[in-house]
Design an enzyme around this catalytic site. Structure first.
Site, mmCIF file in Angstrom:
data_model
loop_
_atom_site.group_PDB
_atom_site.id
_atom_site.type_symbol
_atom_site.label_atom_id
_atom_site.label_comp_id
_atom_site.label_asym_id
_atom_site.label_seq_id
_atom_site.Cartn_x
_atom_site.Cartn_y
_atom_site.Cartn_z
ATOM 1 N N TYR A 260 -2.050 0.321 10.117
ATOM 2 C CA TYR A 260 -2.072 -0.395 8.832
ATOM 3 C C TYR A 260 -1.105 -0.488 8.066
ATOM 4 O O TYR A 260 -0.509 -1.483 7.579
ATOM 5 C CB TYR A 260 -3.217 0.115 8.218
ATOM 6 C CG TYR A 260 -3.650 -0.130 6.864
ATOM 7 C CD1 TYR A 260 -3.732 -1.538 6.525
ATOM 8 C CD2 TYR A 260 -3.491 0.635 5.610
ATOM 9 C CE1 TYR A 260 -4.052 -1.877 4.921
ATOM 10 C CE2 TYR A 260 -3.405 0.315 4.477
ATOM 11 C CZ TYR A 260 -3.640 -1.171 4.227
ATOM 12 O OH TYR A 260 -3.686 -1.361 2.777
ATOM 13 N N LYS B 100 1.864 -3.378 6.723
ATOM 14 C CA LYS B 100 2.706 -3.485 4.965
ATOM 15 C C LYS B 100 3.801 -3.468 5.080
ATOM 16 O O LYS B 100 4.613 -4.046 4.395
ATOM 17 C CB LYS B 100 1.923 -2.518 4.235
ATOM 18 C CG LYS B 100 0.279 -2.751 4.136
ATOM 19 C CD LYS B 100 -0.189 -3.955 3.332
ATOM 20 C CE LYS B 100 -1.715 -4.213 3.430
ATOM 21 N NZ LYS B 100 -1.995 -5.431 2.849
ATOM 22 N N SER C 155 0.754 -1.282 -0.038
ATOM 23 C CA SER C 155 -0.131 0.010 0.152
ATOM 24 C C SER C 155 0.797 1.210 0.070
ATOM 25 O O SER C 155 2.104 1.159 0.589
ATOM 26 C CB SER C 155 -1.016 0.091 1.095
ATOM 27 O OG SER C 155 -1.537 1.371 1.464
#
Ligand SMILES: NC(=O)c1ccc[n+]([C@@H]2O[C@H](COP(=O)([O-])OP(=O)(O)OC[C@H]3O[C@@H](n4cnc5c(N)ncnc54)[C@H](O)[C@@H]3O)[C@@H](O)[C@H]2O)c1
Length: 285
Positions: free
Chosen positions: A100, A104, A76
């Site tokens: 989040y 990643k 991402s």
């Protein structure tokens, strides 16, 4: 089009993963599964680390046991945090500003280490903001609790939501709302096919941004959504959400150059129209 067999399971169920990996022994794995809601990751970080990091470690362990050595990973733009350079190149440091994005970045680090140890080759695709729907109308966003702007705008236009929320109008951007690089899901799907071919032909591990290199503010998206749908849906202006960087735009020259990726739907109206067509026919339960 023919699809393979669908087997459902949880990445946290290591035993089941092992069985599935052994029974199919795939040439490569495309790994999409993750929790993806940034504000939720800020509120419940452990949930994100367990699912996104532990789940991926389980998957990698199952792949290793079965001798599966190629992975395409859904990374991402969130790994960049608030980038110093916009459009942001792949070489920019990973400095996520929310859990989040951190999950990643951790997975990318694990993949890099496994690749350095010659245990596997991977392609990490750093998606920017994925939007739109399959133009044949077969596949689109169906989650009732979806959080993406274009999906929510089309749902507001369809009268399935009372209004569209705009989070934050005081960002350091020309109109005060966040700027994002929206990529049509079919162009992103094509990037996966090219990445798969690249790995199967012996390509070495690589990271690619997936975006168009052009940003739109939230207000530009809202205006375009109203124009495309012909509906002047209500908009509610709210405070900033935690974890949102002001502007994320891809420097996407590498994937065009190295994978010969040629996007076909690089146009905000086209993206929103496909989402709108999908939303109009989507059944809600
Ligand atoms: N949508 C975007 O704009 C965007 C941007 C950047 C990266 N990504 C990444 O792309 C991938 C797909 O995102 P999406 O937008 O389709 O999200 P999504 O929530 O629609 O899909 C994620 C899927 O993963 C599944 N999943 C989650 N945890 C799982 C687990 N432990 N075991 C099995 N399945 C599990 C969910 O059930 C869901 O079907 C994710 O990895 C996401 O981080 C998406």
């Amino acid at each position: 089009m023919l699809y393979g067999e669908l087997v459902e399971g949880d990445l946290l169920d290591g035993k089941r993963l092992k069985e599935v990996m052994e029974s199919f022994c795939p040439a490569a794995v495309m790994h999409f599964a993750a929790h993806i809601v940034v504000p939720e990751s800020v509120a419940q970080p452990l949930k994100y680390y367990i699912n996104n990091v532990q789940g991926t470690l389980n998957l990698l362990a199952a792949m290793k046991r079965s001798g599966v050595k190629k992975m395409i990973f859904s990374s991402s733009a969130a790994v960049y945090g608030v980038p110093e350079l916009v459009p942001v190149p792949e070489a920019a440091p990973m400095q996520p500003i929310n859990p989040y994005g951190q999950t990643k970045a951790v997975v990318e680090q694990v993949l890099q280490d496994l690749s350095a140890a010659k245990e596997m080759d991977y392609v990490s695709l750093r998606y920017f903001n994925v939007a739109g729907a399959d133009r044949d109308g077969r596949i689109g966003e169906g989650k009732e609790d979806a959080t993406h702007l274009i999906t929510l705008a089309t749902r507001a236009a369809a009268g399935k939501r009372p209004f569209l929320s705009v989070f934050g109008t005081d960002y350091p951007t020309p109109d005060g709302t966040c700027i994002r690089d929206y990529i049509h899901v079919e162009d992103l799907a094509e990037a996966h096919i090219l990445a798969l071919e690249y790995l199967l032909q012996g390509g070495s591990s690589a990271v690619f941004n997936c975006g168009y290199g052009r940003g739109y503010s939230v207000l530009e998206v809202v205006r375009t959504a109203k124009e495309v749908t012909g509906v002047d849906f209500p908009v509610k202006y709210e405070g900033r959400r935690p974890g949102d960087p002001p502007a994320l735009i891809a420097d996407a020259r590498k994937i065009r150059r190295e994978l010969k990726w040629e996007p076909r739907y690089d146009d905000l109206k086209t993206i929103i129209s496909s989402a709108w067509e999908w939303e109009k026919k989507r059944r809600t339960f």
